[in-house]
Design an enzyme around this catalytic site. Structure first.
Site, mmCIF file in Angstrom:
data_model
loop_
_atom_site.group_PDB
_atom_site.id
_atom_site.type_symbol
_atom_site.label_atom_id
_atom_site.label_comp_id
_atom_site.label_asym_id
_atom_site.label_seq_id
_atom_site.Cartn_x
_atom_site.Cartn_y
_atom_site.Cartn_z
ATOM 1 N N CYS A 145 1.044 -1.442 -0.415
ATOM 2 C CA CYS A 145 -0.237 -0.535 -0.211
ATOM 3 C C CYS A 145 0.874 0.890 -0.321
ATOM 4 O O CYS A 145 1.556 1.550 -0.528
ATOM 5 C CB CYS A 145 -0.927 0.163 1.433
ATOM 6 S SG CYS A 145 -2.170 0.909 1.175
ATOM 7 N N HIS A 160 -4.418 -5.330 0.046
ATOM 8 C CA HIS A 160 -3.252 -5.654 2.336
ATOM 9 C C HIS A 160 -3.802 -6.805 1.610
ATOM 10 O O HIS A 160 -4.737 -8.030 2.012
ATOM 11 C CB HIS A 160 -4.785 -5.161 2.839
ATOM 12 C CG HIS A 160 -4.050 -3.604 3.265
ATOM 13 N ND1 HIS A 160 -2.726 -3.470 4.338
ATOM 14 C CD2 HIS A 160 -4.921 -2.866 2.288
ATOM 15 C CE1 HIS A 160 -3.037 -2.063 3.770
ATOM 16 N NE2 HIS A 160 -4.062 -1.585 2.951
ATOM 17 N N GLU A 213 -2.449 -8.785 3.907
ATOM 18 C CA GLU A 213 -2.483 -10.112 5.364
ATOM 19 C C GLU A 213 -3.921 -9.759 5.913
ATOM 20 O O GLU A 213 -4.998 -10.226 7.282
ATOM 21 C CB GLU A 213 -2.540 -8.776 6.465
ATOM 22 C CG GLU A 213 -2.707 -7.488 6.165
ATOM 23 C CD GLU A 213 -2.147 -6.424 5.497
ATOM 24 O OE1 GLU A 213 -0.954 -7.135 4.404
ATOM 25 O OE2 GLU A 213 -2.326 -5.329 5.749
ATOM 26 N N SER A 224 0.157 -13.356 38.158
ATOM 27 C CA SER A 224 -1.516 -13.501 38.551
ATOM 28 C C SER A 224 -1.762 -14.663 38.318
ATOM 29 O O SER A 224 -3.753 -14.691 38.030
ATOM 30 C CB SER A 224 -1.606 -12.439 36.975
ATOM 31 O OG SER A 224 -2.289 -12.961 36.546
ATOM 32 N N GLY A 225 -2.149 -15.123 38.064
ATOM 33 C CA GLY A 225 -3.095 -16.467 37.141
ATOM 34 C C GLY A 225 -3.317 -16.464 35.846
ATOM 35 O O GLY A 225 -4.473 -18.145 35.413
ATOM 36 N N GLY A 226 -2.765 -15.498 35.374
ATOM 37 C CA GLY A 226 -3.197 -15.380 33.993
ATOM 38 C C GLY A 226 -2.131 -16.079 33.086
ATOM 39 O O GLY A 226 -1.640 -17.045 33.269
ATOM 40 N N VAL A 227 -2.531 -16.343 31.528
ATOM 41 C CA VAL A 227 -2.369 -17.002 30.844
ATOM 42 C C VAL A 227 -0.107 -16.618 30.046
ATOM 43 O O VAL A 227 0.658 -17.060 30.995
ATOM 44 C CB VAL A 227 -2.841 -17.236 29.686
ATOM 45 C CG1 VAL A 227 -1.455 -17.994 29.019
ATOM 46 C CG2 VAL A 227 -4.114 -17.317 29.596
ATOM 47 N N ASP A 228 -0.149 -15.175 30.599
ATOM 48 C CA ASP A 228 1.008 -14.671 29.994
ATOM 49 C C ASP A 228 1.816 -14.901 31.131
ATOM 50 O O ASP A 228 3.091 -15.211 31.173
ATOM 51 C CB ASP A 228 1.009 -13.513 29.839
ATOM 52 C CG ASP A 228 -0.436 -13.277 28.548
ATOM 53 O OD1 ASP A 228 -0.220 -13.970 28.324
ATOM 54 O OD2 ASP A 228 -0.905 -11.585 28.597
ATOM 55 N N SER A 229 1.558 -14.419 32.253
ATOM 56 C CA SER A 229 2.619 -14.483 33.304
ATOM 57 C C SER A 229 2.924 -15.935 33.547
ATOM 58 O O SER A 229 3.978 -16.192 34.185
ATOM 59 C CB SER A 229 1.711 -14.047 34.768
ATOM 60 O OG SER A 229 0.701 -14.140 35.031
#
Ligand code: XMP
Length: 516
Positions: free
Chosen positions: A79, A167, A169, A221-226
């Site tokens: 583009c 585009h 993508e 934190s109990g979350g996925v990332d940490s």
């Protein structure tokens, strides 16, 4: 990383999407701003220029000295990028007579072009531009056209440079992924060996080299990332990773105990800290949402600081924890470096905090190159508990921002009970995994009801369930009426203090996912 594609961002709202598509081909890539170029080491296999909200005709349009890049690497310009190269090399870019937005079909496709191998005539592409390339330089060759745009794609003869006006993508470009694969595999020669397994292997080796015998402190934190970040660190340095999990009393029902158990089962060196009293004490009488967030953020830092001091004291003489582990992921990194323009939308209050300066620790962020779905895939490879991997996003301040107005332990307890019924029913009915995020909100109003012969005057809870890709936009989920009926009945019959349940049918924007 043994090989990578560099994506230079000129501010397009689609730049991240290009990166995701390239990664889906198992090719590692990085986004860098056009005005802060990275080192182009030997592991770079090709370069992509993104689109931009600017017109190449604007005086302040992004400029780049790309001669060296073009000489050394295959280059795909999308583009704005395509228009920029055409203009710089002597072509002409003018405003389109008709603005070109949305779907179009390729009427002409050069079947000889390596870039377009396997892209059929009539292939649907997604256009989004106000300018058009009217004249191409003499060494450019048109390789695709639509009925309105004659220069839909070109290649520059004698180079490995390509430009495309559409585009590839976005999913509306039906053969976009074929084109990107042709570029990264056939033209750049990438070997498509970047998989969760190789990521784990190389990251653990890098962490070992980086950290040696050092100790790392990390809040989970109990979350996925940490969690995934901690498991990678654990694989690299074992017990030298010291994890902290804080109970602020604002998690879901039983969540603290369950998550702590999961962490222990994974073999993590973790300490749970019950800090309910401190948080509730400081939150008493506070009803303004941002104020609640600030208090929780500051209290969290206090608790974490104390816990990390305790850990330091317990380490043998002369040994010191020098590192702070964090679960930062790639979108957070991109956001902080992104070029001004639509892709630079700033998340206001999320994931604030970071490193308080009184803790002079160096930061280690094993996931800082990954998108969220890649973190999940890596988590799966690492055999992280499915319960944690599939969990809905949950705000750091927890139920504090789901009890509207001032918070009391009793309100939180009532909300936890209602929410537990809601989430359990979503799981049992097979809806939990189809929903991006769900939660229950305790409203600061009472309403009249009747139970048996008695008039009641009790609280209302709202149920929220949204579909989303990244939390930036969201729509409410059409849960079946009979499921809503069952949940409502169960909540009203079992949770004392609630006599009314409502369902939130607002999308974001203009509403937000949370109510505060
Ligand atoms: P909103 O309400 O802004 O939420 O549409 C978008 C996403 O962000 C989460 N959220 C937060 N996460 N601290 C967090 O860590 C916060 O203060 C916070 N506020 C909202 C929200 O749950 C949703 O996933």
């Amino acid at each position: 990383m043994s090989e990578k594609i560099i994506i230079l961002d000129f501010g397009s709202q689609y730049t991240q999407l290009i990166a995701r598509r390239v990664r889906e081909l198992n090719v590692y890539c990085e986004i860098h701003p056009y005005n802060n170029l990275p080192a182009f080491d030997d592991d770079v296999k090709g370069v992509i220029f993104s689109g931009s909200p600017y017109s190449v005709r604007q005086e302040d349009a992004p400029q780049i000295d790309y001669a060296d890049i073009q000489n050394r690497f295959p280059l795909l310009a999308v583009c704005y990028g395509a228009q920029y190269l055409a203009q710089q090399q002597g072509g002409e870019v003018l405003p389109s007579e008709i603005r070109e937005y949305g779907r179009a079909n390729l009427q002409f496709v050069d079947q000889e072009s390596v870039l377009l191998k396997g892209v059929p005539v009539q292939s649907q592409v997604w256009m989004s531009h106000g300018d058009t390339i009217k004249e191409i330089p003499s060494n450019f060759k048109i390789i695709a056209s639509t009925d309105k745009v004659s220069v839909a794609a070109y290649e520059v003869e004698g180079t490995r440079t390509y430009g495309i006006q559409f585009h590839p993508e976005v999913t509306h470009s039906t053969d976009g992924q074929v084109l990107l694969k042709n570029f990264v595999v056939d033209i750049c020669g990438c070997s498509q060996d970047w998989t969760p397994d190789t990521f784990v292997e190389t990251t653990v080796a890098e962490l070992k080299a980086q950290l040696g015998d050092d100790h790392v402190i990390m809040a989970l934190s109990g979350g996925v990332d940490s969690t995934v970040a901690a498991v990678l660190l654990h694989q690299a340095i074992g017990k030298n990773l010291h994890c902290i999990f804080v109970d602020h009393g604002l998690l879901r029902k039983n969540e603290y105990e369950q998550v702590l158990d999961s962490y222990k089962n994974m073999g993590l060196n973790i300490r749970g800290i019950n800090a309910k009293e401190l948080f509730f004490g400081r939150l008493t009488g506070v009803s303004e949402p941002e104020q609640k967030r600030k208090i929780i953020g500051a209290s969290f830092i206090d608790v974490f600081d104390q816990a990390s001091k305790d850990i330091q004291h317990e380490l043998p003489e002369g040994v010191e924890a020098k590192w702070l582990g964090q679960g930062t992921i790639y979108p957070d990194v991109i956001e902080s470096i992104s070029v001004k323009g639509p892709s630079a939308t700033i998340k206001s209050h999320h994931n604030v905090g970071g490193l308080p300066d009184f803790m002079k620790l160096k930061v280690v962020e094993p996931l800082k190159a990954l998108f969220k779905d890649e973190v999940r895939r890596v988590g799966k490879t690492l055999e992280v508990d499915a319960n944690i991997l599939g969990r809905h996003p949950f705000p750091g301040p927890g139920l504090a921002i789901r009890v509207l107005g001032d918070i009391t332990e009793e309100k939180v307890r009532i909300l936890q009970e209602a929410d537990d019924i809601y989430i359990r029913n979503l799981k049992e009915a097979g809806w939990y995994d189809k929903v991006w995020q769900a939660g229950t909100i305790f409203l600061p109003v009472q309403s009249v009801g009747v139970m048996g012969d008695e008039r009641t005057y009790e609280h209302v809870v709202a149920l929220r369930a949204v579909g989303s890709l990244d939390g930036m936009t969201a729509d409410w989920i059409h849960l079946p009426y009979d499921l809503l009926a069952k949940i409502s009945n169960e909540i009203i019959n079992h949770v004392k203090g609630i006599n009314r349940v409502v369902y939130d049918i607002s999308s974001k924007p203009p509403a937000t996912i949370e109510w505060e």
